[in-house]
Design a protein around this motif. Structure first.
Motif: not given
Ligand code: ZN
Ligand code: ZN
Length: 560
Positions: A155-160, A142-149
């Motif tokens: 890298q987080c594909d959701n918040c970049g 889970i992304c610590p910045h935006c919660g994307y699972e």
């Protein structure tokens, strides 16, 4: 004459490139490069397949083949798709070449010598089931910045945001689903923190960046820069040129960006002029450096690569970093793994490169995410490309051919003719200005607007009436129309190269430069009967295997 270096993001060779990639960076870069070549500037545009790193090994593991099989397969497929789309690189290479390895290792050693690389013990995630350390993409959580699972370890594909695998919440091993445990290992680190002040100054000196690029970069700088690992526990990649480090490889984020430099060196060698690259890269040279990429690549080009260049010393830093937002499909980001993809090669089987280039240029996601739909594709092609542009050019050339057989002379100009030539001149100036700023979408709209104006001028001056009353005046009006057609032909060259060529050869012009666009068309040139430039497309409810395979809605299916 300027010297323009253009670096275009390196596609991972773990899948076929899709329309999102083309709209994201390749088409814009190609238009920009073609524009500068047309102006007589010297251009060096390079890119290549990113063949190392975990995206490749993850795919190879899944298929049960060696990473090199995957890397070579998609290098071939993607090179061909880019060529077929008319994306004209001076060199499109790959990161598995000996030349790239040599440049990367030299660069690494220079950074080590300059004190920007150091060794450190670090805690990393280890899978007790697979019995190995898990590099970035082998971990999901889970992304610590935006919660994307479904954030990946890098890298987080959701918040970049760029991530460290240790930051992920609820991390799991991608291979077996086990929860990995932290263990101690050692890695080489890049002293990014030492370059913070220099980087802030660097960004402040480039106020012309797009606001999305500036904002993203400032936010990253504000949150403070941490040193980053440049080695990984992985077998696939470039060896660390230091004794005792045989079982590690250079991290792909660090190695792939150096491809811009190594590809320039390789290009020089290919041209038999080994020093040529220095004319673009030496700090003292007056070359301009542009980079084209999608927004997920911003930090690598506005922070990490400039920092590496600073640490190395003596080399040109990026001037403009032109990053696009995403082209989306059905409200989602294109993603091969999630089945949301339209492969470039598949679309090329149904449509001409210029049709595809037109649509993507006219919908380029420069400032916001943009949704691709087949309805929009059909509408833009039919109303803009066919009705406005194609129809105007065809109307002018066919009428002139039928009544004069050649380009008629230009007599005295009426006020209306003068005004038409003014509109042409102003469009040329605006298009030039906007292309200097790598602004694509508004520019192609401007060109289509000129074709609409031309259609209007043609109707107002009604040469079909004039031909009966005043043949000389009719010739003048047609000459002015052909001047507009010629201007369109030149301005379209960066966008729709084969259409531009068709238009220009039709009126006896070839290899025109940008500054020749306003020269009066060649009186007396014998015209030939012309075919329409484009045909309409329509959506049909019949099969389109590639898209069906991807489970798209039925009825969204296309044919020419
Ligand atoms: Zn595992
Ligand atoms: Zn996120």
């Amino acid at each position: 004459m300027k010297k323009i270096f253009i670096g275009v993001a390196w596609p991972y060779a773990n899948g076929p490139i899709h329309l999102g990639h083309i709209a994201g960076c390749y088409l814009g870069a190609d238009i920009f490069a073609r524009f500068h070549r047309l102006k007589g500037d010297r251009v060096l545009m390079v890119s290549g397949s990113d063949q190392h790193g975990t995206p490749i090994t993850v795919t190879a593991d899944r298929e049960g083949v060696k990473p090199s099989v995957i890397a070579e397969r998609y290098h071939e497929i993607n090179s061909r798709a880019l060529v077929d789309l008319g994306i004209e690189f001076d060199l499109f290479t790959k990161t598995s070449t000996e030349g790239h390895k040599r440049e990367v290792q030299d660069f690494f050693l220079k950074l080590l010598e300059n004190g920007y690389i150091y060794e450190k013990e670090t805690v990393q995630l280890y899978c007790p089931h697979c019995k190995k350390f898990l590099p970035d993409r082998y971990i999901q959580g889970i992304c610590p910045h935006c919660g994307y699972e479904e954030a990946r370890g890098d890298q987080c594909d959701n918040c970049g945001k760029i991530l460290d695998p240790m930051e992920l919440k609820n991390p799991v091993c991608q291979l077996c689903g086990t929860t990995p445990e932290p263990r101690t290992t050692k890695h080489m680190f890049f002293r990014l923190s030492a370059l913070e002040e220099q980087l802030i100054k660097y960004v402040e000196e480039r106020p012309y960046w797009r606001s999305s690029v500036k904002n993203f970069t400032y936010n990253w700088l504000k949150s403070g820069l941490r040193d980053r690992a440049v080695t990984r526990d992985i077998k696939w990649g470039i060896e660390v040129p230091v004794e005792g480090w045989e079982d590690k490889r250079l991290y792909v984020w660090f190695e792939a960006v150096m491809g811009y430099l190594s590809a320039s060196v390789a290009y020089s060698e290919m041209k038999g002029d080994p020093k040529l690259w220095k004319e673009y890269w030496d700090e003292g040279m007056d070359a301009e450096h542009y980079y084209f990429l999608g927004k997920d690549n911003i930090p690598f080009h506005t922070i990490l690569w400039p920092a590496m260049l600073m640490a190395h010393g003596g080399l040109k830093l990026p001037d403009n970093v032109v990053a696009n937002q995403y082209l989306r499909y059905g409200g989602e980001q294109f993603s091969k793994s999630r089945g949301v993809s339209i492969e470039a090669g598949e679309v090329l089987k149904k449509f001409s490169p210029d049709q595809i280039r037109y649509y993507l240029a006219a919908s380029m996601p420069e400032n916001r995410d943009t949704d691709f739909t087949w309805e929009d594709f059909e509408r833009k092609i039919n109303t803009e490309l066919v009705n406005a542009l194609g129809n105007y050019v065809h109307r002018v050339l066919t009428f002139t051919y039928n009544n004069f057989g050649e380009i008629p002379a230009r007599g005295n100009l009426s006020e209306e003719d003068e005004e038409a030539l003014q509109v042409l001149k102003k469009t040329l100036d605006r298009v030039e200005n906007n292309l200097e700023k790598a602004s694509i979408k508004d520019t192609i709209a401007d060109i289509i607007e000129l074709a609409r104006f031309g259609n209007n001028y043609m109707s107002r001056t009604a040469p079909w009436s004039l031909i009966k009353e005043d043949r000389g005046r009719c010739g003048t009006v047609l000459n002015v129309n052909i001047a507009i057609v010629k201007g369109l032909g030149v301005m379209l060259a960066p966008f729709l190269p084969s259409t531009s060529k068709k238009i220009l050869t039709g009126i006896g012009e070839r290899d025109l430069r940008w500054d020749e666009a306003m020269v009066v068309p060649g009186t007396g040139f014998k015209l030939k009967k012309t075919e329409p430039l484009f045909h309409k497309v329509r959506i049909e409810k019949e099969s389109f295997p590639e898209f069906e395979r991807l489970n798209l809605r039925s009825g969204d299916v296309i044919s020419v």
